[in-house]
Design a protein around this motif. Structure first.
Motif, mmCIF file in Angstrom:
data_model
loop_
_atom_site.group_PDB
_atom_site.id
_atom_site.type_symbol
_atom_site.label_atom_id
_atom_site.label_comp_id
_atom_site.label_asym_id
_atom_site.label_seq_id
_atom_site.Cartn_x
_atom_site.Cartn_y
_atom_site.Cartn_z
ATOM 1 N N ARG A 81 48.259 -5.535 51.535
ATOM 2 C CA ARG A 81 46.976 -6.123 51.155
ATOM 3 C C ARG A 81 46.707 -7.319 52.067
ATOM 4 N NH1 ARG A 81 46.866 -7.955 45.293
ATOM 5 N NH2 ARG A 81 47.760 -5.865 45.048
ATOM 6 N N PRO A 82 45.484 -7.826 52.107
ATOM 7 C CA PRO A 82 45.215 -9.036 52.893
ATOM 8 C C PRO A 82 46.163 -10.166 52.504
ATOM 9 C CG PRO A 82 43.149 -8.047 52.212
ATOM 10 C CD PRO A 82 44.246 -7.282 51.504
ATOM 11 N N ARG A 83 46.678 -10.852 53.522
ATOM 12 C CA ARG A 83 47.639 -11.945 53.391
ATOM 13 C C ARG A 83 48.993 -11.466 52.862
ATOM 14 N NH1 ARG A 83 43.827 -16.212 50.397
ATOM 15 N NH2 ARG A 83 45.845 -17.060 49.722
ATOM 16 N N GLY A 84 49.262 -10.169 52.993
ATOM 17 C CA GLY A 84 50.549 -9.636 52.587
ATOM 18 C C GLY A 84 51.632 -9.973 53.591
ATOM 19 N N MET A 85 52.876 -9.794 53.180
ATOM 20 C CA MET A 85 54.040 -10.153 53.985
ATOM 21 C C MET A 85 54.812 -8.903 54.416
ATOM 22 S SD MET A 85 56.344 -12.228 55.311
ATOM 23 C CE MET A 85 56.184 -13.889 54.605
ATOM 24 N N MET A 86 55.057 -8.802 55.704
ATOM 25 C CA MET A 86 55.893 -7.744 56.252
ATOM 26 C C MET A 86 57.240 -8.348 56.638
ATOM 27 S SD MET A 86 56.454 -4.713 57.505
ATOM 28 C CE MET A 86 56.962 -3.742 58.911
ATOM 29 N N ALA A 87 58.314 -7.934 55.952
ATOM 30 C CA ALA A 87 59.659 -8.422 56.264
ATOM 31 C C ALA A 87 60.423 -7.292 56.943
ATOM 32 C CB ALA A 87 60.362 -8.875 54.993
ATOM 33 N N LEU A 88 60.538 -7.377 58.246
ATOM 34 C CA LEU A 88 61.245 -6.378 59.043
ATOM 35 C C LEU A 88 62.679 -6.864 59.211
ATOM 36 C CD1 LEU A 88 61.012 -3.790 60.889
ATOM 37 C CD2 LEU A 88 60.613 -5.398 62.766
ATOM 38 N N TYR A 89 63.598 -6.338 58.393
ATOM 39 C CA TYR A 89 64.955 -6.872 58.392
ATOM 40 C C TYR A 89 65.957 -5.951 59.093
ATOM 41 C CZ TYR A 89 65.976 -3.692 54.505
ATOM 42 O OH TYR A 89 66.155 -2.572 53.723
ATOM 43 N N GLY A 90 65.486 -4.820 59.622
ATOM 44 C CA GLY A 90 66.371 -3.901 60.320
ATOM 45 C C GLY A 90 65.572 -2.912 61.138
ATOM 46 N N GLN A 91 66.292 -2.040 61.865
ATOM 47 C CA GLN A 91 65.611 -1.098 62.757
ATOM 48 C C GLN A 91 66.456 0.167 62.912
ATOM 49 O OE1 GLN A 91 65.227 -3.795 66.141
ATOM 50 N NE2 GLN A 91 67.126 -3.004 67.025
ATOM 51 N N SER A 92 66.766 0.803 61.791
ATOM 52 C CA SER A 92 67.656 1.965 61.831
ATOM 53 C C SER A 92 67.058 3.128 62.611
ATOM 54 C CB SER A 92 68.004 2.419 60.401
ATOM 55 O OG SER A 92 66.846 2.810 59.698
ATOM 56 N N SER A 93 65.720 3.178 62.737
ATOM 57 C CA SER A 93 65.085 4.247 63.515
ATOM 58 C C SER A 93 64.788 3.831 64.947
ATOM 59 C CB SER A 93 63.777 4.688 62.841
ATOM 60 O OG SER A 93 62.793 3.659 62.934
ATOM 61 N N GLY A 94 65.152 2.610 65.306
ATOM 62 C CA GLY A 94 64.899 2.109 66.647
ATOM 63 C C GLY A 94 64.056 0.851 66.625
ATOM 64 N N SER A 106 44.846 -11.015 57.970
ATOM 65 C CA SER A 106 45.647 -12.245 58.041
ATOM 66 C C SER A 106 47.049 -12.024 57.475
ATOM 67 C CB SER A 106 44.941 -13.396 57.308
ATOM 68 O OG SER A 106 43.722 -13.711 57.928
ATOM 69 N N LEU A 107 47.709 -10.999 57.982
ATOM 70 C CA LEU A 107 49.038 -10.638 57.495
ATOM 71 C C LEU A 107 50.105 -11.591 58.021
ATOM 72 C CD1 LEU A 107 48.934 -6.758 58.006
ATOM 73 C CD2 LEU A 107 48.222 -8.089 55.998
ATOM 74 N N PHE A 108 51.220 -11.644 57.299
ATOM 75 C CA PHE A 108 52.399 -12.385 57.723
ATOM 76 C C PHE A 108 53.470 -11.379 58.170
ATOM 77 C CE2 PHE A 108 50.207 -15.117 54.772
ATOM 78 C CZ PHE A 108 50.321 -16.379 55.324
ATOM 79 N N LEU A 109 54.154 -11.699 59.262
ATOM 80 C CA LEU A 109 55.224 -10.857 59.784
ATOM 81 C C LEU A 109 56.432 -11.732 60.070
ATOM 82 C CD1 LEU A 109 56.470 -8.282 61.074
ATOM 83 C CD2 LEU A 109 55.298 -8.932 63.204
ATOM 84 N N THR A 110 57.600 -11.311 59.578
ATOM 85 C CA THR A 110 58.830 -12.047 59.860
ATOM 86 C C THR A 110 59.945 -11.064 60.190
ATOM 87 O OG1 THR A 110 60.407 -13.690 58.998
ATOM 88 C CG2 THR A 110 59.510 -12.111 57.420
#
Length: 319
Positions: free
Chosen positions: A224-237, A252-256
């Motif tokens: 959703r708008p202003r939602g948070m994406m927490a990318l904590y791994g990359q098992s597929s690459g 206006s998303l957040f990415l960490t």
């Protein structure tokens, strides 16, 4: 003692079961007889050289066991204590010397095997749900690989905090496990972002994504708008480079891209998270699913099964 040594990076065949000198505890360290070592996807990255280490090295960053000796200037830990640790290289072995600052006491009611299975992934799930994005009652949460080691713990912790949890999985068997852990909705990966929007209307508050390249674009689309994406791994690459303007265009998303080491940076933070974790396990609020136990000598088979997505929950190596 025996240990799993990597002399040259590569496939599972790079894991060599061999005699290795017994470690000696330096000042501030404890020597531990390893009861079980946890297998994690970061071990695959180390083995492949994706996260380079100086060769040769003993693989493995997590385990639990019994203290047999301590070095100088050690307080709070003594021989006979059951302890667990994470982010300490050399854990695929019969013995390991661990800095006392990285050790956590395993309480009565939690076995060494369970402690080895839950420490690294449980601490990861804790910092994701309690610090990276503090899940609140009524939040919509998307957990990728919801039947994996971290995924099953994320589902349970998000439910403990009152969220509605949507999980993604690849098979019917994994769907059953995710639902048993408390997931409210379980989806297959194909078309998951559209399905998430159908379920939520405006998208989820947070996505916990340990898959990486295969799910990244869909994860952003599921927010959703202003939602948070927490990318904590990359098992597929690894994820390709991203134009930050995409975050603006999608609301206006957040990415960490967080890492456990930065969320247990102090002794106080480590003990807070570990205390919560073991309290939940001991009380039955948090279930730990161990799907595979392998002799230490068969570490290569454990890696093959993990990379082939033949596993659910946690894998352990038993010296």
């Amino acid at each position: 003692m025996h240990a799993i040594v990597v002399r040259a990076t590569g496939g599972p065949e790079a894991l060599t079961y061999t005699e290795h000198p017994d470690p000696v505890p330096n000042p501030g360290e404890a020597l531990v007889d390893v009861a079980a070592a946890g297998v994690n996807f970061i071990d695959v990255y180390h083995r492949m050289g994706r996260y380079p280490l100086s060769l040769p090295f003993v693989l493995g960053g997590e385990g639990a066991g019994t203290v047999t000796a301590v070095g100088e200037d050690v307080e709070g830990v003594s021989a006979g204590d059951t302890v667990a640790w994470s982010n300490v290289m050399g854990s695929y072995a019969e013995k390991v010397a661990v800095p006392v600052s990285r050790l956590v006491r395993v309480p009565e009611g939690v076995s060494a095997e369970v402690a080895a299975a839950v420490t690294l992934q449980g601490l990861t799930a804790h910092y994701l749900t309690h610090s990276v994005y503090e899940v609140k009652p009524g939040d919509d949460v998307l957990v990728h690989a919801a039947a994996g080691g971290v995924g099953l713990l994320l589902v349970q912790m998000a439910k403990l905090r009152g969220a509605r949890v949507i999980g993604t999985v690849s098979t019917e068997e994994k769907e059953k496990l995710a639902r048993q852990a408390g997931a409210d909705e379980v989806l297959r990966y194909e078309g998951f972002s559209e399905a998430v929007r159908d379920l939520t209307g405006s998208g989820v508050h947070v996505v916990y994504d340990g898959v990486g390249a295969a799910t990244f674009d869909g994860s952003l689309a599921a927010l959703r708008p202003r939602g948070m994406m927490a990318l904590y791994g990359q098992s597929s690459g690894p994820v390709p480079p991203l134009d930050p303007q995409v975050l603006n265009q999608r609301g206006s998303l957040f990415l960490t891209r967080p890492a456990l080491a930065h969320y247990v940076a102090t002794r106080e933070e480590l003990t807070w998270r570990a205390s919560d974790l073991f309290d939940w396990v001991a009380s039955g609020k948090l279930k730990v699913h161990i799907s595979g136990r392998y002799p230490l000598a068969e570490a290569a088979r454990a890696h093959e099964d993990l990379e082939a997505r033949r596993t659910t929950g946690k894998l352990l190596l038993l010296p």
